[in-house]
Design a protein around this motif. Structure first.
Motif, short mmCIF file in Angstrom:
data_model
loop_
_atom_site.label_atom_id
_atom_site.label_comp_id
_atom_site.label_asym_id
_atom_site.label_seq_id
_atom_site.Cartn_x
_atom_site.Cartn_y
_atom_site.Cartn_z
N ARG A 1 0.80 -1.10 -0.18
CA ARG A 1 -0.06 0.17 0.09
C ARG A 1 0.91 1.14 -0.09
O ARG A 1 1.97 1.29 0.29
N MET A 2 0.32 2.48 -0.38
CA MET A 2 0.93 3.65 -0.55
C MET A 2 -0.04 4.52 -0.04
O MET A 2 -1.27 4.52 -0.26
N CYS A 3 0.72 5.88 0.53
CA CYS A 3 -0.13 7.09 1.12
C CYS A 3 0.69 8.17 0.91
O CYS A 3 1.75 8.15 1.01
N TRP A 4 -0.05 9.34 1.01
CA TRP A 4 0.73 10.63 1.06
C TRP A 4 0.55 10.93 2.70
O TRP A 4 -0.64 11.34 3.04
N LEU A 5 1.80 11.07 3.24
CA LEU A 5 1.63 11.81 4.55
C LEU A 5 2.62 12.79 5.02
O LEU A 5 3.65 12.78 4.02
N SER A 6 2.53 13.56 5.85
CA SER A 6 3.31 14.69 6.19
C SER A 6 4.53 14.15 6.76
O SER A 6 4.54 13.54 7.62
N GLN A 7 5.58 14.80 6.68
CA GLN A 7 6.81 14.62 7.26
C GLN A 7 6.71 15.61 8.50
O GLN A 7 6.08 16.66 8.59
N ALA A 8 7.07 15.02 9.69
CA ALA A 8 6.97 15.53 11.01
C ALA A 8 7.43 17.01 10.92
O ALA A 8 6.47 18.02 11.58
N GLN A 9 8.54 17.14 10.42
CA GLN A 9 9.16 18.72 10.82
C GLN A 9 8.52 19.65 9.56
O GLN A 9 8.27 20.72 9.95
N GLU A 10 8.58 19.11 8.38
CA GLU A 10 8.30 19.96 7.20
C GLU A 10 6.69 20.35 6.97
O GLU A 10 6.42 21.35 6.50
#
Length: 84
Positions: free
Chosen positions: A4-13
């Motif tokens: 599976r794949m998804c678009w997630l935010s990077q913690a810092q950016e």
């Protein structure tokens, strides 16, 4: 196999990048952690990180999971570990 794949935010950016998961019991990891699947990003200023890899994996039959759903699974997994 349940890839599976998804678009997630990077913690810092805060910028969303492609994350991959090889099976439901594994954590989501940035696409760059999977050299065997990742392809170079397109040289487009401001382009999405992982877009080229996303296109490749979508054609290969990977499943796209909505970001909120992926985060929901992550939160459930975290609470199970904390409560154990």
């Amino acid at each position: 196999m349940s890839r599976r794949m998804c678009w997630l935010s990077q913690a810092q950016e805060g910028e969303k990048i492609l994350h991959l998961q090889l099976s439901p019991d594994e954590p989501w990891k940035p696409y760059t952690a999977f050299r065997q699947f990742a392809v170079p990003d397109y040289p487009i200023p401001g382009g999405s990180k992982g877009w080229a890899t996303y296109q490749k994996l979508l054609k290969a039959g990977w499943t796209l999971v909505h970001s909120s759903r992926a985060q929901e699974f992550t939160l459930k997994d975290t609470s199970v570990v904390k409560n154990s």
